[in-house]
Design a protein around this motif. Structure first.
Motif, PDB file in Angstrom:
ATOM      1  N   THR A   1      -8.172  10.023   7.534  1.00  0.00           N
ATOM      2  CA  THR A   1      -7.633  11.385   7.534  1.00  0.00           C
ATOM      3  C   THR A   1      -7.599  12.009   6.139  1.00  0.00           C
ATOM      4  O   THR A   1      -7.011  13.077   5.952  1.00  0.00           O
ATOM      5  CB  THR A   1      -6.207  11.398   8.137  1.00  0.00           C
TER       6      THR A   1
ATOM      7  N   GLU B   1      -6.219  10.644   3.306  1.00  0.00           N
ATOM      8  CA  GLU B   1      -5.067  10.266   2.493  1.00  0.00           C
ATOM      9  C   GLU B   1      -5.469   9.231   1.436  1.00  0.00           C
ATOM     10  O   GLU B   1      -6.252   8.327   1.705  1.00  0.00           O
ATOM     11  CB  GLU B   1      -3.972   9.648   3.375  1.00  0.00           C
TER      12      GLU B   1
ATOM     13  N   LEU C   1      -4.809   6.028  -0.559  1.00  0.00           N
ATOM     14  CA  LEU C   1      -4.033   4.800  -0.388  1.00  0.00           C
ATOM     15  C   LEU C   1      -4.232   3.919  -1.603  1.00  0.00           C
ATOM     16  O   LEU C   1      -5.371   3.600  -1.969  1.00  0.00           O
ATOM     17  CB  LEU C   1      -4.480   4.057   0.872  1.00  0.00           C
TER      18      LEU C   1
ATOM     19  N   VAL D   1       0.855  -1.184   0.000  1.00  0.00           N
ATOM     20  CA  VAL D   1       0.000   0.000   0.000  1.00  0.00           C
ATOM     21  C   VAL D   1       0.891   1.234   0.000  1.00  0.00           C
ATOM     22  O   VAL D   1       1.821   1.339   0.799  1.00  0.00           O
ATOM     23  CB  VAL D   1      -0.926   0.030   1.235  1.00  0.00           C
ATOM     24  N   TYR D   2       0.603   2.151  -0.924  1.00  0.00           N
ATOM     25  CA  TYR D   2       1.327   3.411  -1.024  1.00  0.00           C
ATOM     26  C   TYR D   2       0.408   4.534  -0.565  1.00  0.00           C
ATOM     27  O   TYR D   2      -0.735   4.617  -1.001  1.00  0.00           O
ATOM     28  CB  TYR D   2       1.762   3.686  -2.458  1.00  0.00           C
ATOM     29  N   ASN D   3       0.920   5.418   0.269  1.00  0.00           N
ATOM     30  CA  ASN D   3       0.192   6.611   0.680  1.00  0.00           C
ATOM     31  C   ASN D   3       0.584   7.720  -0.293  1.00  0.00           C
ATOM     32  O   ASN D   3       1.738   8.142  -0.330  1.00  0.00           O
ATOM     33  CB  ASN D   3       0.540   7.003   2.114  1.00  0.00           C
TER      34      ASN D   3
ATOM     35  N   VAL E   1      -9.527   5.777   0.604  1.00  0.00           N
ATOM     36  CA  VAL E   1      -9.220   7.033   1.267  1.00  0.00           C
ATOM     37  C   VAL E   1      -9.226   6.745   2.767  1.00  0.00           C
ATOM     38  O   VAL E   1     -10.182   6.176   3.293  1.00  0.00           O
ATOM     39  CB  VAL E   1     -10.235   8.134   0.916  1.00  0.00           C
ATOM     40  N   SER E   2      -8.145   7.110   3.439  1.00  0.00           N
ATOM     41  CA  SER E   2      -8.029   6.859   4.875  1.00  0.00           C
ATOM     42  C   SER E   2      -8.966   7.782   5.653  1.00  0.00           C
ATOM     43  O   SER E   2      -9.538   8.725   5.095  1.00  0.00           O
ATOM     44  CB  SER E   2      -6.585   7.070   5.344  1.00  0.00           C
TER      45      SER E   2
ATOM     46  N   GLY F   1      -0.705  10.758  -0.360  1.00  0.00           N
ATOM     47  CA  GLY F   1      -0.942  12.081   0.196  1.00  0.00           C
ATOM     48  C   GLY F   1      -2.418  12.412   0.251  1.00  0.00           C
ATOM     49  O   GLY F   1      -3.272  11.599  -0.109  1.00  0.00           O
TER      50      GLY F   1
ATOM     51  N   SER G   1      -3.192   0.302  -3.603  1.00  0.00           N
ATOM     52  CA  SER G   1      -2.659  -1.059  -3.433  1.00  0.00           C
ATOM     53  C   SER G   1      -2.074  -1.562  -4.740  1.00  0.00           C
ATOM     54  O   SER G   1      -2.725  -1.474  -5.775  1.00  0.00           O
ATOM     55  CB  SER G   1      -3.764  -2.023  -3.011  1.00  0.00           C
TER      56      SER G   1
ATOM     57  N   GLN H   1      -6.125  13.687  -0.477  1.00  0.00           N
ATOM     58  CA  GLN H   1      -6.888  13.745  -1.726  1.00  0.00           C
ATOM     59  C   GLN H   1      -7.061  15.175  -2.218  1.00  0.00           C
ATOM     60  O   GLN H   1      -7.227  15.409  -3.416  1.00  0.00           O
ATOM     61  CB  GLN H   1      -8.232  13.041  -1.574  1.00  0.00           C
TER      62      GLN H   1
END
Length: 110
Positions: free
Chosen positions: A103, A105, A107, A11-13, A100-101, A15, A109, A17
C-alpha cells in the motif's frame, strides 16, 4: 503484509512514502533511536542514523543527490546505500533496512 523477522527485530510503519518529498530526508524518533529516512529524486528510500558520525549534524537537513547525503555542518558526503564516508575519514553511518508495503507504506526494521 507479513514480514519474517529474526527474533528481537521490530518493524516500524513510518507512513506513506509520499509523506517524504523527492530529494529530501526526515528524522524519525523510534523508541531510543533517531533515524533519518531519505527519498532520493529517483524515488529510492534509504535510512541511516540521524546524526553525522563526525560532528553530529542533522543529516535529514543535508542535501541529497546521487544516493549520497551531504552533512549540513561540514559538507562531508556519505553513501546512503552503505553509510560509508566519501572522500573523508569519518566513520561510516549505521544504515537500516527499509521496505515499502503493497500500500506504499515505509517499513523500517530495527
Amino acid at each position: 503484509m507479513s514480514i519474517m523477522l529474526p527474533p528481537g527485530k521490530v518493524v516500524y510503519n513510518l507512513g506513506p512514502q509520499t509523506r517524504l518529498p523527492l530529494g529530501e530526508g526526515r528524522t524519525f524518533q523510534l523508541g531510543e533511536a533517531e533515524i533519518a529516512v531519505f527519498r532520493t529524486r529517483s524515488g529510492r528510500l534509504f535510512a541511516t542514523q540521524a546524526a553525522c558520525s563526525h560532528r553530529q549534524g542533522p543529516l535529514a537537513d543535508g542535501l541529497t543527490g546521487d544516493e549520497q547525503v551531504i552533512c549540513p555542518l561540514h559538507s562531508f558526503r556519505f553513501d546512503l546505500r552503505t553509510g560509508e564516508s566519501i572522500g573523508n575519514t569519518c566513520p561510516a553511518l549505521k544504515t537500516y533496512a527499509l521496505q515499502v508495503s503493497e500500500t506504499g507504506e515505509i517499513l523500517l526494521s530495527l
